[in-house]
Design a protein around this motif. Sequence first.
Motif, PDB file in Angstrom:
ATOM      1  N   THR A  26       0.813  -1.215   0.000  1.00 56.26           N
ATOM      2  CA  THR A  26       0.000   0.000   0.000  1.00 56.26           C
ATOM      3  C   THR A  26       0.850   1.271   0.000  1.00 56.26           C
ATOM      4  O   THR A  26       0.329   2.339  -0.303  1.00 56.26           O
ATOM      5  CB  THR A  26      -0.940   0.029   1.220  1.00 56.26           C
ATOM      6  OG1 THR A  26      -0.163  -0.090   2.417  1.00 56.26           O
ATOM      7  CG2 THR A  26      -1.960  -1.101   1.147  1.00 56.26           C
ATOM      8  N   ASP A  27       2.127   1.159   0.339  1.00 55.39           N
ATOM      9  CA  ASP A  27       2.994   2.340   0.348  1.00 55.39           C
ATOM     10  C   ASP A  27       3.139   2.864  -1.077  1.00 55.39           C
ATOM     11  O   ASP A  27       3.466   2.100  -1.989  1.00 55.39           O
ATOM     12  CB  ASP A  27       4.370   1.972   0.910  1.00 55.39           C
ATOM     13  CG  ASP A  27       5.258   3.180   1.131  1.00 55.39           C
ATOM     14  OD1 ASP A  27       5.500   3.928   0.165  1.00 55.39           O
ATOM     15  OD2 ASP A  27       5.725   3.365   2.264  1.00 55.39           O
ATOM     16  N   PRO A  28       2.892   4.161  -1.303  1.00 56.59           N
ATOM     17  CA  PRO A  28       2.980   4.703  -2.659  1.00 56.59           C
ATOM     18  C   PRO A  28       4.382   4.608  -3.279  1.00 56.59           C
ATOM     19  O   PRO A  28       4.530   4.694  -4.490  1.00 56.59           O
ATOM     20  CB  PRO A  28       2.540   6.161  -2.512  1.00 56.59           C
ATOM     21  CG  PRO A  28       2.419   6.440  -1.070  1.00 56.59           C
ATOM     22  CD  PRO A  28       2.467   5.150  -0.329  1.00 56.59           C
TER      23      PRO A  28
ATOM     24  N   SER B 175      15.599  -6.150  -3.886  1.00 49.67           N
ATOM     25  CA  SER B 175      15.791  -6.645  -5.257  1.00 49.67           C
ATOM     26  C   SER B 175      14.487  -7.123  -5.888  1.00 49.67           C
ATOM     27  O   SER B 175      14.405  -7.266  -7.101  1.00 49.67           O
ATOM     28  CB  SER B 175      16.824  -7.775  -5.282  1.00 49.67           C
ATOM     29  OG  SER B 175      16.261  -8.984  -4.774  1.00 49.67           O
ATOM     30  N   GLN B 176      13.465  -7.346  -5.076  1.00 49.82           N
ATOM     31  CA  GLN B 176      12.182  -7.813  -5.605  1.00 49.82           C
ATOM     32  C   GLN B 176      11.396  -6.699  -6.283  1.00 49.82           C
ATOM     33  O   GLN B 176      10.460  -6.967  -7.027  1.00 49.82           O
ATOM     34  CB  GLN B 176      11.352  -8.454  -4.492  1.00 49.82           C
ATOM     35  CG  GLN B 176      11.985  -9.691  -3.904  1.00 49.82           C
ATOM     36  CD  GLN B 176      12.310 -10.710  -4.973  1.00 49.82           C
ATOM     37  OE1 GLN B 176      11.417 -11.309  -5.549  1.00 49.82           O
ATOM     38  NE2 GLN B 176      13.578 -10.892  -5.264  1.00 49.82           N
ATOM     39  N   GLY B 177      11.756  -5.444  -6.027  1.00 49.54           N
ATOM     40  CA  GLY B 177      11.107  -4.325  -6.700  1.00 49.54           C
ATOM     41  C   GLY B 177       9.594  -4.280  -6.481  1.00 49.54           C
ATOM     42  O   GLY B 177       8.837  -4.038  -7.410  1.00 49.54           O
ATOM     43  N   ILE B 178       9.169  -4.518  -5.258  1.00 48.11           N
ATOM     44  CA  ILE B 178       7.733  -4.570  -4.962  1.00 48.11           C
ATOM     45  C   ILE B 178       7.137  -3.169  -5.061  1.00 48.11           C
ATOM     46  O   ILE B 178       7.527  -2.265  -4.329  1.00 48.11           O
ATOM     47  CB  ILE B 178       7.478  -5.191  -3.585  1.00 48.11           C
ATOM     48  CG1 ILE B 178       8.040  -6.622  -3.555  1.00 48.11           C
ATOM     49  CG2 ILE B 178       5.995  -5.179  -3.251  1.00 48.11           C
ATOM     50  CD1 ILE B 178       7.996  -7.274  -2.198  1.00 48.11           C
ATOM     51  N   GLN B 179       6.192  -3.016  -5.962  1.00 56.02           N
ATOM     52  CA  GLN B 179       5.558  -1.727  -6.240  1.00 56.02           C
ATOM     53  C   GLN B 179       4.173  -1.660  -5.594  1.00 56.02           C
ATOM     54  O   GLN B 179       3.606  -2.683  -5.231  1.00 56.02           O
ATOM     55  CB  GLN B 179       5.439  -1.538  -7.757  1.00 56.02           C
ATOM     56  CG  GLN B 179       6.765  -1.486  -8.478  1.00 56.02           C
ATOM     57  CD  GLN B 179       7.623  -0.323  -8.002  1.00 56.02           C
ATOM     58  OE1 GLN B 179       7.149   0.806  -7.864  1.00 56.02           O
ATOM     59  NE2 GLN B 179       8.889  -0.602  -7.728  1.00 56.02           N
TER      60      GLN B 179
ATOM     61  N   ALA C 116       1.935  -2.297   3.971  1.00 59.90           N
ATOM     62  CA  ALA C 116       1.058  -3.283   3.340  1.00 59.90           C
ATOM     63  C   ALA C 116      -0.128  -3.615   4.230  1.00 59.90           C
ATOM     64  O   ALA C 116      -0.083  -3.404   5.447  1.00 59.90           O
ATOM     65  CB  ALA C 116       1.848  -4.551   3.021  1.00 59.90           C
ATOM     66  N   GLU C 117      -1.152  -4.179   3.585  1.00 64.72           N
ATOM     67  CA  GLU C 117      -2.308  -4.690   4.300  1.00 64.72           C
ATOM     68  C   GLU C 117      -2.494  -6.137   3.880  1.00 64.72           C
ATOM     69  O   GLU C 117      -2.037  -6.536   2.810  1.00 64.72           O
ATOM     70  CB  GLU C 117      -3.550  -3.865   3.971  1.00 64.72           C
ATOM     71  CG  GLU C 117      -3.927  -3.896   2.501  1.00 64.72           C
ATOM     72  CD  GLU C 117      -5.059  -2.943   2.145  1.00 64.72           C
ATOM     73  OE1 GLU C 117      -5.348  -2.042   2.945  1.00 64.72           O
ATOM     74  OE2 GLU C 117      -5.627  -3.104   1.063  1.00 64.72           O
TER      75      GLU C 117
END
Length: 89
Positions: free
Chosen positions: A9-11, A51-55, A86-87
């Motif tokens: 959820t973080d922008p 490194s996972q680049g979670i968007q 995150a949620e």
Amino acid sequence: MIERSFRMTDPQGMHARPASAVVKVAKGFSSDLTLVAEDAVSLKNMMKILSQGIQPGTTFTVQASGEDEAAAIQAIADVLKNEGLAEEA
């Protein structure tokens, strides 16, 4: 092994400051803690997490396996929520 799914959820997505908080919590447990997004990586290694680049909007899974797995996965869920990352999905 237990697992829980989350949605970012973080922008800004996963970035250094909150990833550091996650690693700090993860290192306090003896269980193996894994982040499964693009690949499966240790939650005890900040560089691998980044490194996972979670968007934003990405769904990922946290897995815990070991003696203190229930407490560990709850602590990770708490830090993800408290850091505004995150949620639960």
